[in-house]
Design a protein around this motif. Structure first.
Motif, PDB file in Angstrom:
ATOM      1  N   GLN A 118       0.790  -1.236   0.000  1.00 45.62           N
ATOM      2  CA  GLN A 118       0.000   0.000   0.000  1.00 45.62           C
ATOM      3  C   GLN A 118       0.821   1.285   0.000  1.00 45.62           C
ATOM      4  OE1 GLN A 118      -3.437  -0.064   2.720  1.00 45.62           O
ATOM      5  NE2 GLN A 118      -2.959  -2.185   3.200  1.00 45.62           N
ATOM      6  N   ALA A 119       2.014   1.242   0.567  1.00 44.51           N
ATOM      7  CA  ALA A 119       2.812   2.472   0.666  1.00 44.51           C
ATOM      8  C   ALA A 119       4.283   2.122   0.529  1.00 44.51           C
ATOM      9  CB  ALA A 119       2.544   3.168   1.999  1.00 44.51           C
ATOM     10  N   ASN A 120       4.730   1.944  -0.707  1.00 47.77           N
ATOM     11  CA  ASN A 120       6.103   1.488  -0.982  1.00 47.77           C
ATOM     12  C   ASN A 120       7.188   2.335  -0.322  1.00 47.77           C
ATOM     13  OD1 ASN A 120       6.026   0.076  -4.377  1.00 47.77           O
ATOM     14  ND2 ASN A 120       5.026  -0.559  -2.492  1.00 47.77           N
ATOM     15  N   ASP A 121       6.891   3.614  -0.115  1.00 51.98           N
ATOM     16  CA  ASP A 121       7.941   4.485   0.422  1.00 51.98           C
ATOM     17  C   ASP A 121       7.800   4.733   1.927  1.00 51.98           C
ATOM     18  OD1 ASP A 121       5.647   5.968   0.153  1.00 51.98           O
ATOM     19  OD2 ASP A 121       6.657   7.785  -0.545  1.00 51.98           O
TER      20      ASP A 121
ATOM     21  N   LEU B  21      13.473   6.103  -9.804  1.00 49.04           N
ATOM     22  CA  LEU B  21      12.529   7.073  -9.234  1.00 49.04           C
ATOM     23  C   LEU B  21      11.804   7.853 -10.330  1.00 49.04           C
ATOM     24  CD1 LEU B  21      14.800   8.567  -6.427  1.00 49.04           C
ATOM     25  CD2 LEU B  21      12.694   7.257  -6.042  1.00 49.04           C
ATOM     26  N   ASN B  22      12.526   8.122 -11.418  1.00 45.98           N
ATOM     27  CA  ASN B  22      11.992   9.047 -12.426  1.00 45.98           C
ATOM     28  C   ASN B  22      10.978   8.424 -13.377  1.00 45.98           C
ATOM     29  OD1 ASN B  22      13.588  11.010 -11.334  1.00 45.98           O
ATOM     30  ND2 ASN B  22      15.283  10.708 -12.779  1.00 45.98           N
ATOM     31  N   ARG B  23      11.043   7.102 -13.508  1.00 44.35           N
ATOM     32  CA  ARG B  23      10.127   6.398 -14.393  1.00 44.35           C
ATOM     33  C   ARG B  23       8.659   6.706 -14.034  1.00 44.35           C
ATOM     34  NH1 ARG B  23      13.144   1.599 -13.959  1.00 44.35           N
ATOM     35  NH2 ARG B  23      14.339   2.026 -15.834  1.00 44.35           N
ATOM     36  N   GLU B  24       7.811   6.799 -15.062  1.00 46.81           N
ATOM     37  CA  GLU B  24       6.388   7.062 -14.796  1.00 46.81           C
ATOM     38  C   GLU B  24       5.739   5.902 -14.052  1.00 46.81           C
ATOM     39  OE1 GLU B  24       4.251   9.701 -15.477  1.00 46.81           O
ATOM     40  OE2 GLU B  24       6.159  10.755 -15.730  1.00 46.81           O
TER      41      GLU B  24
ATOM     42  N   ALA C  19       8.017   4.527  -6.000  1.00 48.25           N
ATOM     43  CA  ALA C  19       7.205   5.728  -5.798  1.00 48.25           C
ATOM     44  C   ALA C  19       7.872   6.617  -4.751  1.00 48.25           C
ATOM     45  CB  ALA C  19       5.805   5.325  -5.352  1.00 48.25           C
ATOM     46  N   GLY C  20       7.490   7.887  -4.779  1.00 51.47           N
ATOM     47  CA  GLY C  20       7.966   8.799  -3.737  1.00 51.47           C
ATOM     48  C   GLY C  20       9.286   9.464  -4.096  1.00 51.47           C
ATOM     49  N   THR C  21       9.844  10.155  -3.109  1.00 56.26           N
ATOM     50  CA  THR C  21      11.081  10.913  -3.329  1.00 56.26           C
ATOM     51  C   THR C  21      12.287  10.066  -2.936  1.00 56.26           C
ATOM     52  OG1 THR C  21      11.144  11.756  -1.077  1.00 56.26           O
ATOM     53  CG2 THR C  21       9.831  13.005  -2.661  1.00 56.26           C
ATOM     54  N   SER C  22      13.459  10.650  -3.066  1.00 57.43           N
ATOM     55  CA  SER C  22      14.679   9.904  -2.771  1.00 57.43           C
ATOM     56  C   SER C  22      14.988   9.859  -1.273  1.00 57.43           C
ATOM     57  CB  SER C  22      15.859  10.520  -3.519  1.00 57.43           C
ATOM     58  OG  SER C  22      16.070  11.844  -3.065  1.00 57.43           O
TER      59      SER C  22
END
Lengths: 251, 618
Positions: free
Chosen positions: A43-46, B463-466, B515-518
């Motif tokens: 649900q929340a990979n990061d 990270l940059n991939r759609e 997904a998300g930032t670095s």
């Protein structure tokens, strides 16, 4: 057979954040860390979590679960009621990096302030001799896995007001493990009092209560250190204050 | 995207150690003591590395408990345990140097359990003829790492915590540094270094049932492979016989061999002590053949032979599996490990406090009253980066490897307790080897900007991939492939299917998306680790397919038993110029005659001095 459980997980960073709700399938025997991993994978990979061994041996996955500082890998789901929502947030005593991960570098800086063992010379045959009964107590302190749950719960450190005056329970037991080490030739009492703030502890025993290694931090480490300090720098007022009211006074 | 390398955070140093477990810390302490500027990259916080999980102890022939012990007996045990595939010279160095390395830890604050005479106590373990493991209850790894950590922080070493290496940099053939990133910020850091030491451990996370932590993703084998070094002995993956099997969420967590060393026995569901049925010929002369004799041994009779539960790990793991296969397993698919009926409760709690605690809290089992359920779990890589025995240097000048990510010391099977001693012996040698190398270099090597840019792009594109593959789910798939195709017993068809599975996942992994930032992004980190896991898993599967025999931890259903032809060879994998993995049989270096004589001697002859008396002791 899995059941669906409700989790409230704090998400955010140094700028702020709030609780997010997740419904997760939970299997029998799971611990909180398993559930968080399931949230992370599905649900929340990061979702940021710090963990390593998942067996209570490394002390990485400390967090506050329903308000109590705990290792998430050693918190079984069956300690909660069947309908209880489980609220998970980062340690309060340290600045948040992201989600459940905090910046615990302050602890590493304290550790570095402590001088290492100064060993006595070896016996003529090249051996160090120590007897089991003399090292039992030191070994108790050396069980510490540096999870910092004790630091998190310590009243002096928790609101971060006392972090410049007290090293906290974790490092009191480290100091005790050196002070009581049969081979240590150093004199550590003056700095235990002055630099490391042994007087700041009010002996509320919260640290002992949360220790996942069941180290008797207060009774076996902090109180004996306080007594050694008092023996050296006898001061009847400090002495009585400590004995009767658990109050201390800095000189 | 334009990248200006001069704007990257840059560190210049002599030595960079990748990994902060026992081997990495010991290597850093050594190179620093030799006066070289040393940086340590730690994927986790300092003191959390997988070394903390080591329980039983570290093997060193100090002879504190049984005076008959010495380096020759330890060396002989190690070679026999490794099924004679160990690099002779490494097994020799290890047996000779381990005692001094253990005593040095005491100088740095380690507090081992004591004998009645006040010396470091030593316990029995599988494959070791005498009580040999220096230990602290069942948390010896924690003692090791804390001792090295608390000593190391005062040696002027620069520790970069939660910092992950992404690529080794080179200047021509030579190593020139590392590109890494800080998890906390997601920022890259360029470390220009005269030498690099890999100390990254194994890759157990390629399997589902493993005692390894998340860090064990084969980073060192991957980095070395990409930089042109060779991998060796990857087919030898140790399945520890006793991992927890229930509840499912803890499946694989280690149950120390110390349980058996302290008297624990293995039973099947019918209550039969089955290990007596599985004693290999090579060990029959030195193993008890009756319950009575095994009990006498436990009670300290020095003339009794060792119980069969203390056979080497490969043997015990296969025996448990055979019992389960034959329908005689425990309710959750394991065997029973019983110490409750063998030792009083206070003894168990004192000697095995961690196990008591672990079973009580995670499985609600009181091991002082009931048996444990245990089964094999992927535990250790005997194979890894191919190195020179004395200096630990790979074939890439300036690149070193030590500890679990190095190869050669343990041959086809590692004895329990030989890992922690391996870390401190070869960590020290790697630190010294790297220091000698770095001092001998002229001008510092310098990596060109292009390599650095390639490494950064390779990381940021995830990270940059759609959109793209979920790295967590790919990792789960890899674990399925390895459990099914490259497990504890192997055969050609399954291995080929495993290799195809790994290749397919390798293709899909080129399109991973995080997904998300670095900043502190575990999904991104997982994707980066997948690259290491895939290369390491492929090397395991290809080597396992190539070795057509069963030896130590490598068991082939279609090639049963050890084949004399195969003891002459190691299998080596490297990256071919066209980018594929090529594997090859290479002849092993010959043994010094005195070593061969000791390893093959009868124990009586070795102990009476009839054999090995003239062997050099330093």
């Amino acid at each position: 057979m899995s059941t669906t459980r409700k989790f409230k997980i704090w998400r955010g960073d140094a700028q702020g954040g709030d609780f997010k709700e997740f419904d997760v399938d939970v299997d029998p025997g799971m611990v909180v860390l398993d559930v968080l991993h399931r949230v992370q994978a599905r649900q929340a990979n990061d979702l940021a979590i710090r963990w390593n061994c998942k067996a209570g041996k490394c002390g990485s996955c400390s967090m506050e679960i329903n308000g109590r500082p705990r290792l998430s890998c050693m918190t079984r789901m069956n300690v909660f009621g069947p309908d209880e929502t489980i609220t998970v947030q980062p340690l309060k005593a340290f600045p948040v990096i992201k989600d459940l991960v905090t910046d615990v570098s302050w602890n590493y800086r304290q550790n570095k302030r402590i001088r290492p063992l100064k060993p006595k010379p070896r016996d003529a045959d090249g051996e160090h001799r120590m007897y089991q009964e003399d090292v039992d107590r030191v070994q108790e302190f050396r069980k510490c896995i540096e999870c910092y749950l004790c630091q998190d719960t310590c009243h002096v450190l928790r609101d971060r007001g006392g972090q410049d005056r007290f090293v906290g329970p974790r490092f009191m037991i480290r100091l005790a493990s050196l002070e009581m080490h049969p081979l240590d030739a150093d004199d550590r009492i003056p700095e235990i009092r002055k630099e490391f703030g042994s007087g700041m502890c009010n002996i509320t025993r919260c640290c002992t209560e949360v220790c996942p290694e069941h180290i008797n931090i207060t009774d076996n480490a902090i109180i004996p250190l306080k007594e050694r300090v008092v023996d050296r720098y006898f001061d009847p007022i400090v002495y009585l204050g400590q004995k009767l009211f658990g109050i201390s006074k800095r000189r | 995207m334009s990248l200006d390398i001069s704007e990257l955070k840059t560190i210049e140093t002599d030595i960079t150690v990748i990994g902060a477990g026992g081997a990495g810390l010991r290597a850093a302490i050594e190179s620093s003591a030799q006066g070289l500027k040393t940086v340590v990259l730690s994927k986790s916080l300092l003191g959390k590395a997988h070394t903390v999980m080591a329980e039983g102890g570290m093997a060193a022939a100090m002879g504190n408990v049984d005076k008959r012990d010495n380096w020759k007996v330890h060396f002989r045990d190690t070679m026999r345990g490794g099924k004679f595939l160990n690099l002779w010279r490494m097994a020799e160095l290890h047996a000779k140097q381990a005692p001094a390395r253990v005593k040095e830890l005491e100088e740095w604050g380690a507090v081992f359990d004591r004998t009645k005479e006040g010396l470091i106590s030593q316990r029995n373990f599988g494959g070791h003829r005498y009580p040999r493991l220096a230990h602290v209850g069942d948390r010896t790894g924690l003692e090791l790492i804390r001792t090295l950590q608390d000593h190391g922080v005062h040696q002027g070493i620069d520790f970069l915590m939660e910092c992950t290496a992404l690529r080794l940099l080179k200047d021509g053939e030579r190593v020139a540094g590392v590109l890494a990133y800080y998890r906390e910020t997601g920022r890259f850091v360029l470390i220009r270094s005269r030498a690099v030491i890999l100390a990254t451990g194994g890759a157990g996370k390629a399997w589902r049932v493993t005692s390894n932590s998340w860090e064990y993703t084969g980073d060192g084998t991957y980095l070395a492979y990409e930089a042109g070094a060779e991998l060796m002995d990857l087919e030898f993956t140790q399945f520890h016989p006793t991992g927890m099997v229930w509840p499912l969420s803890v499946r694989g967590i280690l149950v120390t061999e110390g349980v058996r060393g302290d008297g624990g026995i293995l039973l099947n569901k019918d209550g039969k002590r089955f290990m007596f049925d599985y004693v290999p010929e090579r060990f029959a002369a030195e193993t008890a053949d009756t319950v009575d004799e095994a009990t006498r041994w436990l009670n300290g009779d020095k003339n009794a032979r060792r119980p069969p539960e203390l056979l080497t790990r490969d043997v015990v793991a296969r025996s448990i599996r055979a019992e389960i296969k034959a329908g005689r397993g425990s309710p959750h698919g394991g065997a029973f490990l019983d110490i409750a009926s063998r030792r009083p409760a206070d003894f168990i709690k004192r000697r095995l406090p961690g196990m008591y605690h672990q079973f009580k809290e995670l499985a609600e089992v009181d091991i002082t009253k009931e048996p444990m359920e245990v089964g094999p779990t992927l535990h250790y890589f005997m194979g890894g980066v191919r190195v020179d025995a004395d200096t630990q240097m790979t074939r890439v000048p300036g690149l070193f490897a030590c500890g679990e990510c190095g190869a050669g010391m343990h041959g086809a099977n590692r004895l329990g307790g030989n890992s922690l001693s391996d870390l401190i012996v070869f960590g020290t040698l790697a630190g010294k080897g790297a220091a000698d190398y770095a001092r001998s270099l002229g001008a510092s090597p310098r990596a060109d900007d292009e390599q650095i840019k390639v490494a950064i792009r390779g990381a940021t594109e995830i990270l940059n991939r759609e959109s793209g593959e979920n790295p967590y789910l790919l990792h789960e798939k890899l674990q399925d492939v390895m459990e099914e195709g490259v497990g504890i017993v192997r055969a050609e068809d399954e291995l080929k299917q495993g290799i195809r599975g790994i290749e397919e996942l390798g293709e899909r992994a080129k399109n991973m998306k995080a997904a998300g930032t670095s900043q502190y992004n575990p999904g991104w980190h997982e994707a980066l680790s997948m690259r290491s896991l895939l290369v390491t898993a492929e090397a395991v599967a290809r080597s396992a397919l190539m070795r057509q025999e069963s030896r130590g931890a490598h068991t082939r259903l279609d090639y049963e038993g050890e084949r004399d032809e195969w003891v002459k060879y190691n299998i080596v994998c490297r990256k071919s110029p066209d980018g594929h993995m090529e594997c090859e049989k290479v002849l092993r270096p010959p043994a010094a005659p005195y070593l061969e004589e000791i390893a093959n001697s009868k124990i009586e002859d070795l102990e009476s001095g009839k054999v090995g008396a003239a062997a050099p002791n330093d």
